[in-house]
Design a protein around this motif. Structure first.
Motif, mmCIF file in Angstrom:
data_model
loop_
_atom_site.group_PDB
_atom_site.id
_atom_site.type_symbol
_atom_site.label_atom_id
_atom_site.label_comp_id
_atom_site.label_asym_id
_atom_site.label_seq_id
_atom_site.Cartn_x
_atom_site.Cartn_y
_atom_site.Cartn_z
ATOM 1 N N PHE A 224 1.011 -0.830 -0.004
ATOM 2 C CA PHE A 224 -0.392 0.453 0.201
ATOM 3 C C PHE A 224 0.717 1.071 0.280
ATOM 4 O O PHE A 224 1.868 0.766 0.357
ATOM 5 N N ILE B 117 3.455 -0.535 4.430
ATOM 6 C CA ILE B 117 2.403 0.429 3.753
ATOM 7 C C ILE B 117 3.921 1.895 3.684
ATOM 8 O O ILE B 117 4.747 1.958 4.782
ATOM 9 N N VAL C 206 -2.368 -1.173 -3.784
ATOM 10 C CA VAL C 206 -2.994 -0.242 -3.717
ATOM 11 C C VAL C 206 -2.489 1.404 -3.546
ATOM 12 O O VAL C 206 -1.663 0.938 -2.748
#
Length: 221
Positions: free
Chosen positions: A59, A91, A166
């Motif tokens: 992400f 992330i 994402v």
């Protein structure tokens, strides 16, 4: 994606104003702002995990401001991982203002930023200041350590080891001139894995190269 001379001129002017624009727009958003987006994204992540699809595990939060969206995403995924054994994720969060990146790394915010969260989430992921007069909360170390923050201009190329599954960019594109917003969306698309998901702050009128899912989420096609 190639930008026209008009878009480049607009971009140059915007660079001068963007710090003030970001500061003005980012003040009132608390954690899990527009929670339905995070809920819908969590459903997509869980569906990929449960049905043997390619997992969504990497992400990028582009234009993360002071880090609230990045930590909101982390909390969402941690909650999902409690329900689905083996769900893993990483992330990376970026912002072009060093002061924002510094604050995001510290993970300290006003108590008002958690006012809309369920008490269970506050207890699980936040620490309250021992000095009640300061009215501050801080992300628990286990949450802060799961987000990697980097100073990065969204207009410049991202140095990524691999495409992202994402990309979350909720604080930026919808505030721009439509032509520039579309150009930036196209730039972000090149960093998405095939079928990757782009999460925006508002629905765009048209997004070449993407299929609209719901709640301003788009899938690269």
């Amino acid at each position: 994606m190639h930008m026209s001379s008009e878009e480049n001129t607009f971009r140059s002017g915007l660079r001068l104003e963007l710090p003030y624009l970001v500061d003005a727009l980012g003040k009132d958003h608390g954690f899990l702002h527009d929670a339905r987006q995070f809920e819908f994204l969590a459903e997509i992540v869980a569906d990929h995990h449960l049905n043997g699809s390619t997992p969504l595990s990497s992400f990028l939060v582009a234009g993360c401001d002071r880090g609230l969206d990045a930590y909101s995403l982390c909390i969402t995924l941690l909650e999902e991982a409690k329900e689905h054994s083996g769900l893993q994720f990483s992330i990376l969060a970026t912002d072009f203002l060093p002061v924002n990146v510094s604050q995001a790394k510290r993970g300290v915010y006003s108590s008002s930023s958690v006012r809309d969260l369920p008490q269970a989430l506050i207890k699980r992921y936040f620490l309250r200041s021992r000095n009640s007069a300061t009215n501050l909360v801080r992300l628990r170390p286990g949450v802060r350590d799961m987000v990697n923050f980097r100073c990065q201009d969204i207009f410049e190329s991202f140095a990524l080891r691999e495409p992202m599954d994402v990309i979350v960019c909720r604080q930026v594109l919808h505030h721009f001139h439509p032509a520039l917003a579309l150009a930036l969306a196209g730039r972000l698309r090149q960093y998405l894995a095939p079928g990757g998901i782009l999460v925006l702050g508002a629905r765009m009128p048209r997004m070449p190269g993407f299929r609209h899912l719901d709640h301003a989420l788009y899938q690269a096609i």
